[in-house]
Design a protein around this motif. Structure first.
Motif, PDB file in Angstrom:
ATOM      1  N   ASN A  86       1.034  -1.099  -0.096  1.00 18.80           N
ATOM      2  CA  ASN A  86       0.046   0.001   0.165  1.00 18.80           C
ATOM      3  C   ASN A  86       0.882   1.184   0.018  1.00 18.80           C
ATOM      4  OD1 ASN A  86      -2.542  -1.570  -0.117  1.00 18.80           O
ATOM      5  ND2 ASN A  86      -2.554  -1.490   2.198  1.00 18.80           N
ATOM      6  N   LEU A  87       1.907   1.407   0.854  1.00 24.17           N
ATOM      7  CA  LEU A  87       2.785   2.267   0.757  1.00 24.17           C
ATOM      8  C   LEU A  87       3.510   2.541  -0.436  1.00 24.17           C
ATOM      9  CD1 LEU A  87       4.591   1.756   4.216  1.00 24.17           C
ATOM     10  CD2 LEU A  87       2.882   3.615   3.813  1.00 24.17           C
ATOM     11  N   ALA A  88       3.872   1.341  -1.355  1.00 26.93           N
ATOM     12  CA  ALA A  88       4.578   1.584  -2.629  1.00 26.93           C
ATOM     13  C   ALA A  88       3.397   2.207  -3.623  1.00 26.93           C
ATOM     14  CB  ALA A  88       4.985   0.164  -2.933  1.00 26.93           C
ATOM     15  N   LYS A  89       2.003   2.174  -3.540  1.00 25.91           N
ATOM     16  CA  LYS A  89       1.203   2.645  -4.239  1.00 25.91           C
ATOM     17  C   LYS A  89       0.883   4.195  -3.880  1.00 25.91           C
ATOM     18  CE  LYS A  89      -1.405  -1.753  -4.813  1.00 25.91           C
ATOM     19  NZ  LYS A  89      -2.541  -2.296  -4.270  1.00 25.91           N
ATOM     20  N   GLY A  90       1.683   4.769  -3.052  1.00 26.51           N
ATOM     21  CA  GLY A  90       1.470   6.057  -2.535  1.00 26.51           C
ATOM     22  C   GLY A  90       0.406   6.260  -1.481  1.00 26.51           C
ATOM     23  N   ILE A  91      -0.324   5.315  -1.040  1.00 19.34           N
ATOM     24  CA  ILE A  91      -1.393   5.553  -0.248  1.00 19.34           C
ATOM     25  C   ILE A  91      -0.919   6.312   1.170  1.00 19.34           C
ATOM     26  CG2 ILE A  91      -3.099   4.256   1.165  1.00 19.34           C
ATOM     27  CD1 ILE A  91      -3.185   2.223  -1.192  1.00 19.34           C
ATOM     28  N   PRO A  92      -1.571   6.884   1.673  1.00 21.50           N
ATOM     29  CA  PRO A  92      -1.043   7.934   2.859  1.00 21.50           C
ATOM     30  C   PRO A  92      -1.004   6.622   3.969  1.00 21.50           C
ATOM     31  CG  PRO A  92      -2.810   9.107   1.867  1.00 21.50           C
ATOM     32  CD  PRO A  92      -2.883   7.915   1.186  1.00 21.50           C
ATOM     33  N   TRP A  93      -0.027   6.743   5.005  1.00 20.19           N
ATOM     34  CA  TRP A  93       0.142   5.757   5.622  1.00 20.19           C
ATOM     35  C   TRP A  93      -0.847   5.500   6.617  1.00 20.19           C
ATOM     36  CZ3 TRP A  93       0.020   5.993  10.925  1.00 20.19           C
ATOM     37  CH2 TRP A  93      -0.051   7.348  11.768  1.00 20.19           C
ATOM     38  N   GLN A  94      -1.672   6.495   6.886  1.00 19.25           N
ATOM     39  CA  GLN A  94      -2.872   6.267   7.864  1.00 19.25           C
ATOM     40  C   GLN A  94      -3.646   5.263   7.292  1.00 19.25           C
ATOM     41  OE1 GLN A  94      -1.614   9.017   6.742  1.00 19.25           O
ATOM     42  NE2 GLN A  94      -1.581  10.546   8.233  1.00 19.25           N
ATOM     43  N   PHE A 101       5.315   5.261  16.204  1.00 23.72           N
ATOM     44  CA  PHE A 101       5.332   5.882  14.907  1.00 23.72           C
ATOM     45  C   PHE A 101       5.596   4.930  13.827  1.00 23.72           C
ATOM     46  CE2 PHE A 101       6.299   8.434  11.166  1.00 23.72           C
ATOM     47  CZ  PHE A 101       5.302   8.978  10.886  1.00 23.72           C
ATOM     48  N   GLN A 102       6.702   4.430  13.871  1.00 26.14           N
ATOM     49  CA  GLN A 102       7.295   3.322  13.023  1.00 26.14           C
ATOM     50  C   GLN A 102       6.392   2.116  13.010  1.00 26.14           C
ATOM     51  OE1 GLN A 102       9.233   0.317  13.570  1.00 26.14           O
ATOM     52  NE2 GLN A 102       8.457   0.129  15.633  1.00 26.14           N
ATOM     53  N   ALA A 103       6.047   1.733  14.117  1.00 25.82           N
ATOM     54  CA  ALA A 103       4.663   0.697  14.290  1.00 25.82           C
ATOM     55  C   ALA A 103       3.726   0.735  13.513  1.00 25.82           C
ATOM     56  CB  ALA A 103       4.792   0.388  15.917  1.00 25.82           C
ATOM     57  N   ALA A 104       3.092   2.013  13.997  1.00 25.53           N
ATOM     58  CA  ALA A 104       1.873   2.657  13.031  1.00 25.53           C
ATOM     59  C   ALA A 104       1.857   2.358  11.634  1.00 25.53           C
ATOM     60  CB  ALA A 104       1.548   3.753  13.841  1.00 25.53           C
ATOM     61  N   MET A 105       3.085   2.631  11.031  1.00 28.11           N
ATOM     62  CA  MET A 105       3.183   2.597   9.447  1.00 28.11           C
ATOM     63  C   MET A 105       2.547   1.290   8.961  1.00 28.11           C
ATOM     64  SD  MET A 105       4.756   5.714   8.223  1.00 28.11           S
ATOM     65  CE  MET A 105       5.677   4.941   6.763  1.00 28.11           C
ATOM     66  N   THR A 106       2.695   0.378   9.537  1.00 24.26           N
ATOM     67  CA  THR A 106       2.032  -0.873   9.114  1.00 24.26           C
ATOM     68  C   THR A 106       1.365  -1.729  10.201  1.00 24.26           C
ATOM     69  OG1 THR A 106       4.301  -2.183  10.175  1.00 24.26           O
ATOM     70  CG2 THR A 106       4.334  -1.631   7.653  1.00 24.26           C
ATOM     71  N   ASP A 166      -1.880  11.172  14.226  1.00 25.52           N
ATOM     72  CA  ASP A 166      -2.924  11.541  13.661  1.00 25.52           C
ATOM     73  C   ASP A 166      -4.233  11.016  14.166  1.00 25.52           C
ATOM     74  OD1 ASP A 166      -3.805  13.211  11.396  1.00 25.52           O
ATOM     75  OD2 ASP A 166      -4.253  11.523  10.296  1.00 25.52           O
ATOM     76  N   LYS A 167      -5.058  10.546  13.392  1.00 26.82           N
ATOM     77  CA  LYS A 167      -6.319  10.055  13.818  1.00 26.82           C
ATOM     78  C   LYS A 167      -6.464   8.583  13.854  1.00 26.82           C
ATOM     79  CE  LYS A 167      -8.529  14.475  12.828  1.00 26.82           C
ATOM     80  NZ  LYS A 167      -9.678  15.146  11.897  1.00 26.82           N
ATOM     81  N   ILE A 168      -5.399   7.679  13.613  1.00 24.55           N
ATOM     82  CA  ILE A 168      -5.663   6.295  13.567  1.00 24.55           C
ATOM     83  C   ILE A 168      -6.412   5.638  14.552  1.00 24.55           C
ATOM     84  CG2 ILE A 168      -3.343   6.199  12.107  1.00 24.55           C
ATOM     85  CD1 ILE A 168      -2.215   4.922  14.748  1.00 24.55           C
ATOM     86  N   TRP A 169      -6.660   6.123  15.595  1.00 28.88           N
ATOM     87  CA  TRP A 169      -7.613   5.829  16.689  1.00 28.88           C
ATOM     88  C   TRP A 169      -8.806   5.688  16.348  1.00 28.88           C
ATOM     89  CZ3 TRP A 169     -11.861   8.133  18.449  1.00 28.88           C
ATOM     90  CH2 TRP A 169     -11.865   9.678  18.131  1.00 28.88           C
ATOM     91  N   GLN A 170      -9.152   6.407  15.175  1.00 25.76           N
ATOM     92  CA  GLN A 170     -10.724   6.243  14.810  1.00 25.76           C
ATOM     93  C   GLN A 170     -11.222   5.043  14.238  1.00 25.76           C
ATOM     94  OE1 GLN A 170     -11.303   9.971  12.481  1.00 25.76           O
ATOM     95  NE2 GLN A 170     -11.685  11.099  14.301  1.00 25.76           N
ATOM     96  N   ARG A 171     -12.092   4.219  14.972  1.00 31.05           N
ATOM     97  CA  ARG A 171     -12.757   3.094  14.435  1.00 31.05           C
ATOM     98  C   ARG A 171     -14.013   2.684  14.870  1.00 31.05           C
ATOM     99  NH1 ARG A 171      -7.324  -0.104  15.220  1.00 31.05           N
ATOM    100  NH2 ARG A 171      -6.613   1.867  14.556  1.00 31.05           N
ATOM    101  N   PRO A 172     -14.807   1.815  14.381  1.00 23.68           N
ATOM    102  CA  PRO A 172     -15.968   1.557  15.399  1.00 23.68           C
ATOM    103  C   PRO A 172     -15.725   0.921  16.645  1.00 23.68           C
ATOM    104  CG  PRO A 172     -16.184   0.614  13.168  1.00 23.68           C
ATOM    105  CD  PRO A 172     -14.551   1.258  13.276  1.00 23.68           C
ATOM    106  N   SER A 173     -16.416   1.478  17.543  1.00 24.17           N
ATOM    107  CA  SER A 173     -16.505   1.110  18.746  1.00 24.17           C
ATOM    108  C   SER A 173     -15.182   1.746  19.843  1.00 24.17           C
ATOM    109  CB  SER A 173     -16.169  -0.569  19.150  1.00 24.17           C
ATOM    110  OG  SER A 173     -14.767  -0.621  18.987  1.00 24.17           O
ATOM    111  N   ILE A 174     -14.471   2.311  19.261  1.00 26.12           N
ATOM    112  CA  ILE A 174     -13.560   3.193  19.885  1.00 26.12           C
ATOM    113  C   ILE A 174     -13.841   4.855  19.990  1.00 26.12           C
ATOM    114  CG2 ILE A 174     -11.091   4.181  20.102  1.00 26.12           C
ATOM    115  CD1 ILE A 174     -11.480   1.356  20.335  1.00 26.12           C
ATOM    116  N   GLU A 175     -14.311   5.120  21.440  1.00 25.89           N
ATOM    117  CA  GLU A 175     -14.839   6.482  21.415  1.00 25.89           C
ATOM    118  C   GLU A 175     -13.884   7.667  21.576  1.00 25.89           C
ATOM    119  OE1 GLU A 175     -17.202   6.135  25.097  1.00 25.89           O
ATOM    120  OE2 GLU A 175     -18.525   4.342  23.898  1.00 25.89           O
TER     121      GLU A 175
END
Length: 347
Positions: A116-124, A164-169, A219-228
């Motif tokens: 996904n990173l290779a495709k240029g997709i934002p890391w988030q 941060f380095q963990a969150a990249m993948t 950033d906002k990687i915390w945002q997902r269903p069931s996480i308030e």
């Protein structure tokens, strides 16, 4: 006295990075084998020496070197900036992805996220939101060693970079917190913390970090269903790490060095268990790097990652000279490992 102290620290930095890579290669042949299968193949003592010349490593060390190269390319004016580091890390992960030597049973989460990173997709959006595989913390060591590049670099900043380095993948909260604890353990051992005090320190650290979400990095990687809230998200990671550290605590008290450590703290496929079982192997033999590595290698599950992380702890505490010189000479990617060590230890 200052020069002697610096020499001691530099010896530990080199010991940590090289013991980690050696542990990775040492455990490569036993990965995916159950403990009884290892004993059947290599005898009652299991595998006792790294195989081959060179000692071939896995994606664990390859990705650690990618993190190290990204640090070297983005480190400027005694600091790292998130955007510049992210760009460098993206490039290095893509280089790893397409490298013909990336044929050492790499993890599917790392592969997919890097595609996904290779495709240029934002890391988030490129990352795997729900993965807490050990790919998050098997490669975090260069971040820990950066602490010793400059005295202005704090434990707090190392924690942020580790997450941060963990969150990249891997964007499960426990992937982030386990990566921070892995890096922090290396830092404290290089600084000379007594292993007898380590568990108490780490448990206390978990309790102090709850509700601390690094908005400027994550950033906002915390945002997902069931996480308030971001606090709810990151608390889950710290609670799971605290729970597995309690399991380490109980296992250390039992001091059962015969039973496969995975029985007590898990096989290491997920981040918190990789950290915990590697830590347990080290705490069994804190003054003996070779014994730590052998204990981690002869385990069920993700033995290369367990020995990789355990080696980083043992080398950080005992230094380079605790590793058999023949093993150091034979490890794959020796020049690249030495290059990063030189970067950290040179002002």
């Amino acid at each position: 006295c200052i020069n002697m102290q610096n020499e001691k620290i530099n010896n530990k930095i080199a010991g940590s990075f090289l013991a980690s890579a050696i542990g990775d290669g040492f455990g490569y042949p036993t990965e995916f084998l159950k403990y009884n299968e290892i004993i059947d193949r290599w005898g009652i003592n299991g595998l006792t020496e790294p195989i081959g010349n060179p000692i071939k490593v896995t994606d664990d060390t390859q990705m650690a070197l990618a993190v190290g190269k990204a640090i070297m390319k983005s480190y400027d004016s005694r600091t790292l900036k998130p955007q510049i580091f992210e760009e460098a890390l993206r490039k290095e992960f893509v280089v790893w992805l397409i490298d013909p030597q990336n044929n050492r049973a790499p993890g599917m989460t790392c592969l997919k996220s890097c595609e996904n990173l290779a495709k240029g997709i934002p890391w988030q959006k490129a990352t795997s939101l729900n993965s807490k595989g050990c790919g998050a913390n098997m490669r975090v060591l260069p971040i820990a060693l950066l602490k010793f590049k400059d005295e202005k670099i704090t434990d707090k900043s190392i924690g942020k970079w580790a997450q941060f380095q963990a969150a990249m993948t891997h964007a499960h909260p426990t992937a982030l917190t386990a990566s921070e604890l892995t890096a922090l353990t290396v830092v404290k051992l290089i600084e000379g913390m007594n292993p007898d005090s380590l568990l108490e320190y780490l448990l206390d650290y978990c309790s102090t970090q709850k509700n601390k979400y690094h908005h400027d990095f994550l950033d906002k990687i915390w945002q997902r269903p069931s996480i308030e809230s971001p606090e709810m998200y990151i608390n889950r990671g710290w609670e799971e790490c605290e729970a597995v550290l309690r399991r380490v605590e109980k296992a250390v008290k039992r001091n059962d060095k015969i039973t496969d450590p995975c029985v007590y703290t898990g096989e290491g496929w997920i981040a918190e268990e990789a950290f915990a079982t590697a830590l347990l192997c080290f705490l069994y033999y804190p003054n003996d790097t070779t014994a730590t590595l052998r204990r981690a290698v002869n385990t069920s599950g993700d033995s290369d990652s367990l020995a990789c992380i355990a080696g980083s702890f043992a080398g950080a505490y005992n230094g380079l000279y605790s590793i058999p010189q023949d093993w150091v000479n034979r490890v794959e990617y020796k020049e690249e490992l030495d290059e990063f060590i030189k970067f950290v230890t040179t002002e």
